[in-house]
Each structure stands twice: as C-alpha cells, then as structure tokens.
Design a protein around this motif. Sequence first.
Motif, PDB file in Angstrom:
ATOM      1  N   ASN A  11     -29.337 -46.237   3.952  1.00  0.00           N
ATOM      2  CA  ASN A  11     -30.773 -46.377   3.655  1.00  0.00           C
ATOM      3  C   ASN A  11     -31.079 -46.158   2.180  1.00  0.00           C
ATOM      4  N   GLY A  12     -32.217 -46.701   1.785  1.00  0.00           N
ATOM      5  CA  GLY A  12     -32.783 -46.382   0.481  1.00  0.00           C
ATOM      6  C   GLY A  12     -33.941 -45.430   0.675  1.00  0.00           C
ATOM      7  N   GLY A  13     -34.760 -45.325  -0.355  1.00  0.00           N
ATOM      8  CA  GLY A  13     -35.969 -44.510  -0.226  1.00  0.00           C
ATOM      9  C   GLY A  13     -35.799 -43.073  -0.634  1.00  0.00           C
ATOM     10  N   THR A  14     -34.668 -42.721  -1.240  1.00  0.00           N
ATOM     11  CA  THR A  14     -34.459 -41.321  -1.600  1.00  0.00           C
ATOM     12  C   THR A  14     -34.230 -41.136  -3.097  1.00  0.00           C
ATOM     13  N   ILE A  34     -34.459 -49.527  -6.917  1.00  0.00           N
ATOM     14  CA  ILE A  34     -34.957 -48.924  -8.157  1.00  0.00           C
ATOM     15  C   ILE A  34     -34.942 -47.411  -8.003  1.00  0.00           C
ATOM     16  N   TYR A  35     -34.718 -46.722  -9.113  1.00  0.00           N
ATOM     17  CA  TYR A  35     -34.729 -45.254  -9.057  1.00  0.00           C
ATOM     18  C   TYR A  35     -36.154 -44.710  -8.937  1.00  0.00           C
ATOM     19  N   GLU A  67     -42.498 -48.528  -2.641  1.00  0.00           N
ATOM     20  CA  GLU A  67     -43.055 -49.875  -2.453  1.00  0.00           C
ATOM     21  C   GLU A  67     -41.961 -50.909  -2.229  1.00  0.00           C
ATOM     22  N   GLN A  68     -40.768 -50.615  -2.757  1.00  0.00           N
ATOM     23  CA  GLN A  68     -39.686 -51.599  -2.644  1.00  0.00           C
ATOM     24  C   GLN A  68     -39.212 -51.749  -1.199  1.00  0.00           C
ATOM     25  N   ARG A 100     -47.482 -52.429   3.651  1.00  0.00           N
ATOM     26  CA  ARG A 100     -46.921 -53.786   3.535  1.00  0.00           C
ATOM     27  C   ARG A 100     -46.870 -54.466   4.906  1.00  0.00           C
ATOM     28  N   VAL A 101     -46.571 -53.683   5.937  1.00  0.00           N
ATOM     29  CA  VAL A 101     -46.510 -54.275   7.287  1.00  0.00           C
ATOM     30  C   VAL A 101     -47.914 -54.672   7.752  1.00  0.00           C
ATOM     31  N   VAL A 102     -48.874 -53.786   7.542  1.00  0.00           N
ATOM     32  CA  VAL A 102     -50.255 -54.083   7.955  1.00  0.00           C
ATOM     33  C   VAL A 102     -50.737 -55.342   7.249  1.00  0.00           C
TER      34      VAL A 102
END
Lengths: 357, 327
Positions: free
Chosen positions: B120-123, B303-304, B311-312, B318-320
Amino acid sequence: MLEQIESHKYSELEVNKSLSDEDKIEFLRQMVRIRRFEEASLKYYNLGKMGGFLHLYIGQESIAVGTASLCGDNDHMITAYRDHGHALAVGMSMNECMAELYGKKTGCSKGKGGSMHFFAPDKNFWGGHGIVAGQTPLGLGLAYGLKYNGEKGAALCFLGDGAVNQGSFHESLNLAQLWELPVIYIIENNGYSMGTSQQRSSAFNNCLAGRGDAYGIEWDVGKGNDIYEVRAKTKEAMDRAHNDSQPTILEFDTCRYQGHSVADANAKKYRSPEDIDYYKENYDPISVWKKRLFKESVIDENGYKELDDAAKSEAKESATFAEESDFPDLSEITDDVYYEVDNQTESGKQGKYFFHD
Amino acid sequence: MALTLYRQALNRALDEELANDEQVVIIGEEVAEYNGAYKVTDGLWKKWGDKRVVDTPISEAGFIGMGIGASMLGVRPVMELMFFSFAYVALDQMINNAACIRYMSGGSINCPIVVRGPSNGGTSVGATHSHTPENLFANVPGLKVVAPATAHDAYGLMKSAIRDNDPVYVMENTLLYGDSAAASDLSDEEFTVPIGSAEVKKEGTDVSLIAHGRSVIVALEAAKQLGEEKGINAEVVDLRSIRPLDEETILKSVEKTNRAVLIDENKPFCGVSSQIAATIQEKAFDSLDAPVLRVTSIDAPAIYSPPLEKEQIPNVSRVVDMVQKLG
C-alpha cells in the motif's frame, strides 16, 4: 606425471577402492549414454525437430555421473539449463527426455518445460532451471527442508562459472553458512559464461570456489574429467553435509565441446577449435575413464563397443519414440498451472482462474 | 465484545496454523526476536521458538528462493516481506520459480508457499516503499493473490493461504493493521474464508462500488456519504481475492445496479480494475446504463508530500465525485 600421481591418489581412496568392476562399467555406460543422447539431440535439433535452445553437456559427463553415483535416498540434485546429463545420470529415461525436447506429451514435463526444464522429483531431481543462478536459492531450500525435518542428506546444487556473479548465489552462500545448511554448490567451470571467458567476467584469486572464504565456507577445486577425483571430492563434501550439516563449494574444471547452446553463432570465435581438439585428445572424460578401465582389465575394446552400440541404439530409439508421440492437446495448456485446480479441490473450484477468451 | 484488529487477526491465524501443521514455518526480516516490523508476528517467536519463527538477513531473493526450494520437500513457509515493494528484488524467485515450477515440471511439483506483507501507499514513505503489486502478480498464471480489507477476511484468507497447495501472495496494508474501521468481531471458533470468493460488504441498488484491500474501507465510507448526502444507495463489493477472481459476485451486483465505479489503489494502466472493467463490459454490457468508471491512484510514482499523497490514492471525496459523474 603429476596427473598420474594424483589419479592414483584418488583411486586408492576408500570411496573409489570399494567400487566393483560393475560399478566402473556402469559409470562408463552412463557417460556414453549421455554423450550419445546429446549427439542425437543435436542431430534432430538440426533437422528442425525441436524448438528453442539446446545446451549440450558433451565433454562434462564425468561430473554428473560421478556425483550422482554417490547420492542416496535423502540426497537431492538441482541444476541450471545444461541439464540433460544430470537428468540421465539420476535415472531419467532417454525416451522421456527426448520427447520433452520434441515438445511431446510423453516428455518428462509433458512438453511444457523443454530442454532447460527437465524434472524428476521421484528421483530427487528438482530441475532444470533456465535463469542463471536462479536455482541456487532453491538448492539452499532443499537443504533447509532436509535439516528442518531432521533428515541426513545433502542438496547438490550445480551451477556454471557464469552463475557465480549473480547476487542470488551470494545471498545463498551467506544463508548456507549462517544457518549451517547441508548444501553443496558444484561449479562446473567450463571457462566461458556463454561467450565471455572467466578472465573477462569474474574477479577472483586463483579460483572461483575460493569466494567461499568470504563466508567461511569450505571449498575445494578439482579436475572434472576424472571420475575418481570427482567422487573423492564430492564424497568429502557429502560427509560434511551428512555428518556436520555444513555447506561446501566445489569447483570442477571441465570443457564443453559445443557452443553455449546450439544457437551460439560465435562458438568458434571466442575460443580456438584447436584448444578444444587438444582437450578432447588428452582429457576427454570418457576416453580417460575408458583407458583406465582397459588398463585395470575391467572391460576390453569389444565390451566397450557393445556398450557404445547399445547407447547409440537407445538414443536413436528415443528419437523414434519422440517422433511417434503426440503433441499435447491445446486443451491441456492450462493443466498443471495450479495444484488445487488440477485436483479439483474445494479451493480449486472457487472463482475464476484463467482469463483468456 | 472487543473487536479484533486486522494485525491481531493475522497474528491469530499464524499462531493457529503453526499449531495445526508442524511444517508451517514463519520466515522473514525481524519476524522473530523483534516481533515483526509491524507487530503482525508479535509473540510468536517467544511461543514457538527458533525453529518455527525465523529471523533472516536482509536478503529477499535468498530467503524467498530458499522457502520455495524447501516447499518442494513439503515445508510450508510463510514468508514476510516487510513491504511488498521489496518483492522487486526477489522477482526471479517469486515469478520464475514459484509460479512456473509446477507447469514446467508437468505438474510433478507444487509450491505451497505464502508470501505476505503490506502492499500500500498512503504512509509518506516515498515511491520505493509504496508499490501495490497485486496487479503484477495476478498477471502471472500459477500465482494466487488475495487482498483482505477487514480483520475477519485477513484471518480467514491467511488460514486458507497457508493450507493451500499453490503459492499465495497475501497483500496486507499498514494503514489497516490498527484501523478500527477494519476491525472485526471474530468468532472464537476457527474458520476460513475461501480464496476466490468476493463479498458484498454493503447492499445497494444504484451503483456498484467494486474494490479490494483498503479501498473497500474507502468505498464503504463513500457509500455512507452518498446515501446520507446525495440519496444514492451504493452497493460495495469487496473482491477479497484477485486471482482467482469471483466474477459471479461482480456481475450479479452490476446486473442489479446497472452502474459500476471501480476503486483501486493500483496505478490505472493494467491495474486490477482494468481486468474488472474488461470483465464487466464483456459479460454485463447490456446491464450497463453508464460507462464503467474508475478511481485509481494518480498516475505518477508515489509522492512523498503527505497532503498530496492523500489525494494521489483513492479517497472518499474522489469516489463521491466520480459516482456523481455517472449522471
């Protein structure tokens, strides 16, 4: 002169002294079978009967035969893509091997593996691997499995001199010594990684096996064309594996008479045909062994001819067997991908596994 | 009743399978004495000892290849990648050897390994540590890939993976390990979740949100917001397993709602959602009232910068927004 003294030394060791005449003739038979099989493979490859690559073992026969002759029920072998010799040495039939080269369903891998991917787990032979040094962690894993289950055995993992520069080999060496695993890395050094000589590809002191010093692994080098020496040095390594669960690196000098593969267009450019001829004349493993058995009066010229004729016939018949066998059905192309699907277990019946139209 | 966290559910599954089968061995970096970089293997070394829970050097190609070799002799290694991004230094072993050996041996060998770790990302750990290679591995016949979104499924799928006789890559998520939204009320009885079965996590009538892994949690939150604020009743389908894939559950949902938005943390090009979209257009074309849309990661290396990375990767807003684009 030195060679004679050394050969004498190895022939007098218990591992070799205990050999019966039948054993010695069997080694000759196995080496000749490999050579005749490879010659037949080359012939039918050139007739367009098979696809892909063909890496021939001609010139190196004594290593596969000598090492396999020492293997017991808990000893395992795994090698790279030049695997026909090892396959025959562990007892695979010429028929299943030739049929595999032809891509037929009667092949050892049902025509799904090809020349580089022969397997016979029932004979403790775990391939046949196409990626240089990719088999070296697998060999380590066989040793791990033996140790995990408390079995007294060894994993003989063969590699070429070109494989010693791959990272996975070095990772395997580190783990082998760190965890004291009974793996024996056997470098069959034929001097060339494809078309690049050892001098142009490897940084080394004296030999490649000596890299074991960096990991504290015992190592040894020897002449690969002499079955007595191959057996003597391999036995020592196997004892170390069996009794002390320790790894070893062995390096046997050898010579492949053919190119890297049959598709090696530069086979006669990066080394001189005269050098190969000289080797064949003086050091060919079959000739060396044959002469020794003549000298020991174990077999005579007639006996040899009989054995050689049988090997030639067997190779020819294997090509007939392969020719007459069927190709796999197109419907079989998705068999042997997943164990659970092949066996139609509950898991294998759940969800969609294959996504072509 | 206290809820079980995703991390604890995995831990329980590993512990029980160590007890159930003495061929199961946990192998990885920091899995033993350190108790796991993310504490998934917490306490297991103390309980099971050196033979069953093994610390390795930082040597992924070496120890994963070793596990594959050992599995050929019947050992069942469960190997941790501290990040699934580290698979990239072991790809030859994970693809050429694990996935192909059964095929190339004409079915005479099988490879019962599990490779598990966070994908996963997001960290905010940058591009090298934020890959989501479930699409990459699902592209390889011979491999199975699962991506649980909840503690319940993490537990049940891990047990199925360990018992499976093929190589199974279990894609976890560092953001779910301690997330209360992913926690479950686990039965005390042992159970498994079959590999290859999707689950409708929320019933709905207007649009199917189809996701795997943490994107399921995002989809559930988005569905809640869509219901409360827009009057849209979204259904959430959790793939759970990428390969094998439960097409039936996906198609059934789309045939009911007639609309699909796919939420997928993969990059868009040949992501998991690409396969789902292809399946829907091929098999449920007549049910569709709108094009199949996707919310994927924005198509650049991870992105860091922390606020930008949020947002990436797919998020609720974004889903809504994407659902409303369906018209």
